[in-house]
Design a protein around this motif. Structure first.
Motif, PDB file in Angstrom:
ATOM      1  N   ALA A  44      11.938  25.717  64.556  1.00 30.59           N
ATOM      2  CA  ALA A  44      13.140  26.473  64.204  1.00 30.59           C
ATOM      3  C   ALA A  44      12.828  27.953  64.017  1.00 30.59           C
ATOM      4  O   ALA A  44      11.718  28.339  63.651  1.00 30.59           O
ATOM      5  N   ARG A  45      13.821  28.763  64.285  1.00 32.17           N
ATOM      6  CA  ARG A  45      13.741  30.205  64.048  1.00 32.17           C
ATOM      7  C   ARG A  45      14.640  30.532  62.858  1.00 32.17           C
ATOM      8  O   ARG A  45      15.838  30.260  62.875  1.00 32.17           O
ATOM      9  N   PHE A  46      14.042  31.153  61.840  1.00 35.68           N
ATOM     10  CA  PHE A  46      14.742  31.446  60.600  1.00 35.68           C
ATOM     11  C   PHE A  46      14.888  32.955  60.409  1.00 35.68           C
ATOM     12  O   PHE A  46      14.184  33.754  61.031  1.00 35.68           O
ATOM     13  N   VAL A  47      15.794  33.323  59.514  1.00 30.05           N
ATOM     14  CA  VAL A  47      15.857  34.698  59.032  1.00 30.05           C
ATOM     15  C   VAL A  47      16.259  34.638  57.560  1.00 30.05           C
ATOM     16  O   VAL A  47      17.281  34.057  57.196  1.00 30.05           O
ATOM     17  N   ALA A  48      15.420  35.196  56.703  1.00 24.99           N
ATOM     18  CA  ALA A  48      15.719  35.254  55.275  1.00 24.99           C
ATOM     19  C   ALA A  48      16.645  36.432  55.025  1.00 24.99           C
ATOM     20  O   ALA A  48      16.435  37.530  55.554  1.00 24.99           O
ATOM     21  N   LEU A  49      17.669  36.214  54.215  1.00 26.60           N
ATOM     22  CA  LEU A  49      18.700  37.225  53.957  1.00 26.60           C
ATOM     23  C   LEU A  49      18.882  37.384  52.459  1.00 26.60           C
ATOM     24  O   LEU A  49      18.941  36.398  51.718  1.00 26.60           O
ATOM     25  N   ASP A  50      18.987  38.634  52.016  1.00 29.22           N
ATOM     26  CA  ASP A  50      19.227  38.879  50.593  1.00 29.22           C
ATOM     27  C   ASP A  50      20.164  40.069  50.434  1.00 29.22           C
ATOM     28  O   ASP A  50      20.047  41.066  51.156  1.00 29.22           O
ATOM     29  N   SER A  65      23.180  46.589  49.013  1.00 30.28           N
ATOM     30  CA  SER A  65      22.014  46.649  49.900  1.00 30.28           C
ATOM     31  C   SER A  65      21.793  45.302  50.565  1.00 30.28           C
ATOM     32  O   SER A  65      22.192  44.259  50.044  1.00 30.28           O
ATOM     33  N   VAL A  66      21.169  45.358  51.731  1.00 33.28           N
ATOM     34  CA  VAL A  66      20.918  44.166  52.545  1.00 33.28           C
ATOM     35  C   VAL A  66      19.460  44.189  52.995  1.00 33.28           C
ATOM     36  O   VAL A  66      18.968  45.216  53.454  1.00 33.28           O
ATOM     37  N   GLY A  67      18.793  43.070  52.865  1.00 29.10           N
ATOM     38  CA  GLY A  67      17.439  42.927  53.389  1.00 29.10           C
ATOM     39  C   GLY A  67      17.345  41.654  54.202  1.00 29.10           C
ATOM     40  O   GLY A  67      17.957  40.644  53.838  1.00 29.10           O
ATOM     41  N   LEU A  68      16.612  41.696  55.308  1.00 35.42           N
ATOM     42  CA  LEU A  68      16.411  40.483  56.097  1.00 35.42           C
ATOM     43  C   LEU A  68      15.022  40.483  56.723  1.00 35.42           C
ATOM     44  O   LEU A  68      14.478  41.541  57.049  1.00 35.42           O
ATOM     45  N   VAL A  69      14.482  39.289  56.871  1.00 38.53           N
ATOM     46  CA  VAL A  69      13.137  39.113  57.413  1.00 38.53           C
ATOM     47  C   VAL A  69      13.136  37.905  58.340  1.00 38.53           C
ATOM     48  O   VAL A  69      13.326  36.773  57.881  1.00 38.53           O
ATOM     49  N   PRO A  70      12.895  38.081  59.655  1.00 38.82           N
ATOM     50  CA  PRO A  70      12.787  36.937  60.565  1.00 38.82           C
ATOM     51  C   PRO A  70      11.454  36.210  60.344  1.00 38.82           C
ATOM     52  O   PRO A  70      10.428  36.841  60.044  1.00 38.82           O
TER      53      PRO A  70
END
Length: 235
Positions: A44-50, A65-70
């Motif tokens: 699976a391909r994920f992306v963490a979102l906060d 604010s937005v942060g994301l990390v694949p």
């Protein structure tokens, strides 16, 4: 909105939403589809979102604010991580500034969420979104887009807090459950500590997204097999 008991409806739901959406950015997001529900977590391909927000009420507060990390089950793609400070539609509260330390001067010239929406959705498209406490990212994202576009957003996600709650509940003894003793803290930092993960400064959208990505990797390694299907984890 699709619900936990109807997780297999997400591919069909996305197709339906793509036909109904009036915003081309949302249509592109939905047309990218969702990963096949039977996809093993190892593939699976994920992306963490906060999100950091002006408060905790999605109906009266806004995203600041937005942060994301694949990432995937083995690797985090830090060079593709993104972070935006955005101008909220509601005033910053003193209490929230103390928490996330984003000030009035920082947001005064910041873009609106609508200005970064195309890039944000492109980063999320086709990946399984991962959060720690889904009621922030899911409800705030939906309400924010309703206010700006006149339509919200729907997507499946994996909630690392929910996973940790299930794990800690299962660890309780019969007597602990019988006497209704509370489970161990499932806050992000406390959950990470149980897996030997390092401490990161909290309430920064990018570092919290990274912390969430690492936490899911640890949870997958400790509690699931490589063949666990993503449909058993997303909600």
């Amino acid at each position: 909105m699709a619900v936990q008991g109807d997780i297999l409806s997400w591919p069909n739901r996305f197709a339906h939403l793509a036909r109904q959406s009036n915003d081309e950015r949302l249509r592109a997001f939905y047309n990218a589809g969702v990963q096949v529900p039977e996809t093993p977590v190892s593939q699976a391909r994920f992306v963490a979102l906060d999100f950091e927000t002006t408060g905790l009420d999605h109906e009266t507060d806004d995203i600041v604010s937005v942060g994301l990390v694949p990432f995937d089950a083995r690797r985090i793609y830090c060079r593709d991580a993104k972070h935006w400070i955005i101008k909220p539609a509601t005033p910053l509260h003193t209490e929230s500034v103390v928490v996330h330390q984003i000030t009035h001067s920082q947001v005064s010239d910041a873009p609106d969420l609508d200005d970064i929406l195309e890039e944000l959705l492109a980063c999320l498209a086709g990946r399984v979104i991962v959060v720690h406490y889904r009621h922030i990212e899911r409800l705030f994202f939906n309400q924010t887009l309703i206010q700006r576009l006149g339509e919200g957003i729907e997507f499946p996600l994996i909630d690392t807090m929910m996973i940790e709650h299930q794990v800690e509940t299962a660890r309780q003894t019969f007597w602990q459950r019988f006497t209704r003793q509370p489970i161990s803290s499932i806050r992000l930092a406390d959950s990470r500590k149980r897996y030997g993960l390092p401490y990161y400064i909290a309430h920064h959208a990018l570092s919290d997204a990274l912390a969430t990505a690492e936490l899911l990797q640890a949870q997958l390694q400790h509690h699931y097999t490589q063949n666990t299907e993503i449909k058993s984890l997303w909600v």
